[in-house]
Design a protein around this motif. Structure first.
Motif, short mmCIF file in Angstrom:
data_model
loop_
_atom_site.label_atom_id
_atom_site.label_comp_id
_atom_site.label_asym_id
_atom_site.label_seq_id
_atom_site.Cartn_x
_atom_site.Cartn_y
_atom_site.Cartn_z
N VAL A 108 0.82 -1.20 0.00
CA VAL A 108 0.00 0.00 0.00
C VAL A 108 0.86 1.26 0.00
CG1 VAL A 108 -1.67 1.33 1.35
CG2 VAL A 108 -1.98 -1.13 1.04
N LEU A 111 1.83 2.64 -3.44
CA LEU A 111 0.81 2.96 -4.42
C LEU A 111 0.48 4.45 -4.41
CD1 LEU A 111 -1.74 0.04 -3.84
CD2 LEU A 111 -0.21 0.33 -5.81
N GLN A 113 -1.84 7.49 -3.86
CA GLN A 113 -2.97 7.60 -2.94
C GLN A 113 -3.72 8.92 -3.07
OE1 GLN A 113 -1.79 6.51 1.07
NE2 GLN A 113 -0.49 4.85 0.32
N VAL A 208 -8.67 3.63 -7.96
CA VAL A 208 -7.70 2.78 -7.26
C VAL A 208 -6.95 3.59 -6.20
CG1 VAL A 208 -5.57 1.43 -7.49
CG2 VAL A 208 -7.41 1.16 -9.17
N ALA A 209 -6.50 4.79 -6.55
CA ALA A 209 -5.77 5.64 -5.60
C ALA A 209 -6.63 5.97 -4.39
CB ALA A 209 -5.29 6.91 -6.29
N ARG A 211 -8.99 4.18 -3.07
CA ARG A 211 -9.09 3.01 -2.20
C ARG A 211 -7.76 2.66 -1.55
NH1 ARG A 211 -12.07 -0.95 -6.24
NH2 ARG A 211 -10.80 0.27 -7.72
N ALA A 212 -6.66 2.93 -2.24
CA ALA A 212 -5.34 2.72 -1.62
C ALA A 212 -5.18 3.63 -0.41
CB ALA A 212 -4.24 2.96 -2.64
N TYR A 222 -0.98 -4.38 2.76
CA TYR A 222 -1.10 -4.95 1.41
C TYR A 222 -2.51 -4.74 0.86
CZ TYR A 222 3.21 -7.31 2.70
OH TYR A 222 4.48 -7.58 3.13
N LEU A 223 -2.56 -4.53 -0.46
CA LEU A 223 -3.83 -4.40 -1.17
C LEU A 223 -3.86 -5.48 -2.24
CD1 LEU A 223 -6.35 -2.58 -1.13
CD2 LEU A 223 -5.26 -1.17 -2.87
#
Length: 252
Positions: A108, A111, A113, A208-209, A211-212, A222-223
């Motif tokens: 995570v 990523l 965010q 995606v960002a 939710r990260a 971890y995702l």
């Protein structure tokens, strides 16, 4: 990332100890872990290792168990499950495979965010029946079928499931959800399908960002995502690593 270590942890924490919705029953027996869910939640086999067992007998026992429950179900098979010829054995037993997906995992912290949205697009959290209907509408458009069960699940499990819809004006164009798995190292993301005329413009990456950032705020290192062929290249560019493939086998 140590791929072998992460996939072993994923099997142990997620597949062998599944956390499903209210009313779900988790059953452990040699070689398999089963989930029998209430209403329209997911039902099936989450973990398999038939080493040292009679695969034909185990397969037949699962068919009988789920037939007795009277629920539609799937055998969620991963590429590292054993024995290696289990896909062929399931086919011989009358199962039909669905489209395979890639099991992807990312750290995570590595990523993006901060959602970077195109002009005119904004994100709306799903917290009410109206917003759940928007989520269902875009899922039905993108994936086909009826996704009303997902809308109900998001509203029924606010502590562990959160969803967001990307809106272009008053039109939903993308939607996705994140599921938290308390007591584990993993959160998982689902959905993310984008209306065809909005693809390639960064909406999927922004969802995606978003939710990260939620996973980071909740303390998950971890995702995880089961990725289709369409989303896999995008997710890999964002930092996800492919650890396995997974195929749903459905008994006819």
């Amino acid at each position: 990332m140590d791929a072998e270590e992460i996939i072993a942890r994923y099997d142990r924490e997620i597949r062998q100890q599944p956390q499903e919705g209210p009313g779900a029953i988790v059953e452990h027996e040699p070689g398999v872990v089963r989930v029998l869910s209430a209403d329209d939640d997911w039902t099936g086999i989450t973990w398999t290792d038939l080493t040292g067992l009679d695969p034909a007998a185990v397969i037949a026992a699962q068919v009988r168990r789920f037939a007795g429950a009277g629920l539609p179900w799937e055998w969620k098979l991963y590429s590292h499950d054993r024995p290696a010829d289990l896909p062929a054995r399931l086919l011989a037993a009358g199962f039909e495979p669905g489209p395979p997906e890639a099991l992807l995992v990312a750290e995570v912290a590595a990523l993006p965010q901060v959602p970077e949205l195109p002009p005119g697009v904004h994100l709306v959290p799903v917290t009410s029946p109206h917003e759940a209907e928007l989520l269902v509408r875009v899922h039905d458009e993108v994936f086909g079928g009826d996704h009303s069960a997902i809308g109900r699940a998001v509203l029924a499990r606010p502590d562990t499931v959160r969803a967001v819809v990307a809106m272009a004006g008053d039109r939903p164009i993308c939607a996705g959800r994140i599921e938290f798995h308390p007591g584990t190292a993993f959160a998982s993301i689902w959905g993310g399908g984008t209306s065809e005329d909005w693809r390639g413009r960064g909406v999927f990456r922004a969802v995606v960002a978003h939710r990260a950032a939620q996973a980071a705020a909740a303390g998950y290192p971890y995702l995880q995502v089961d990725a289709s062929d369409d989303s896999r290249p995008i997710l890999k560019r964002l930092g996800f690593v492919e650890l396995a493939t997974t195929t749903p086998f459905v008994h006819a």
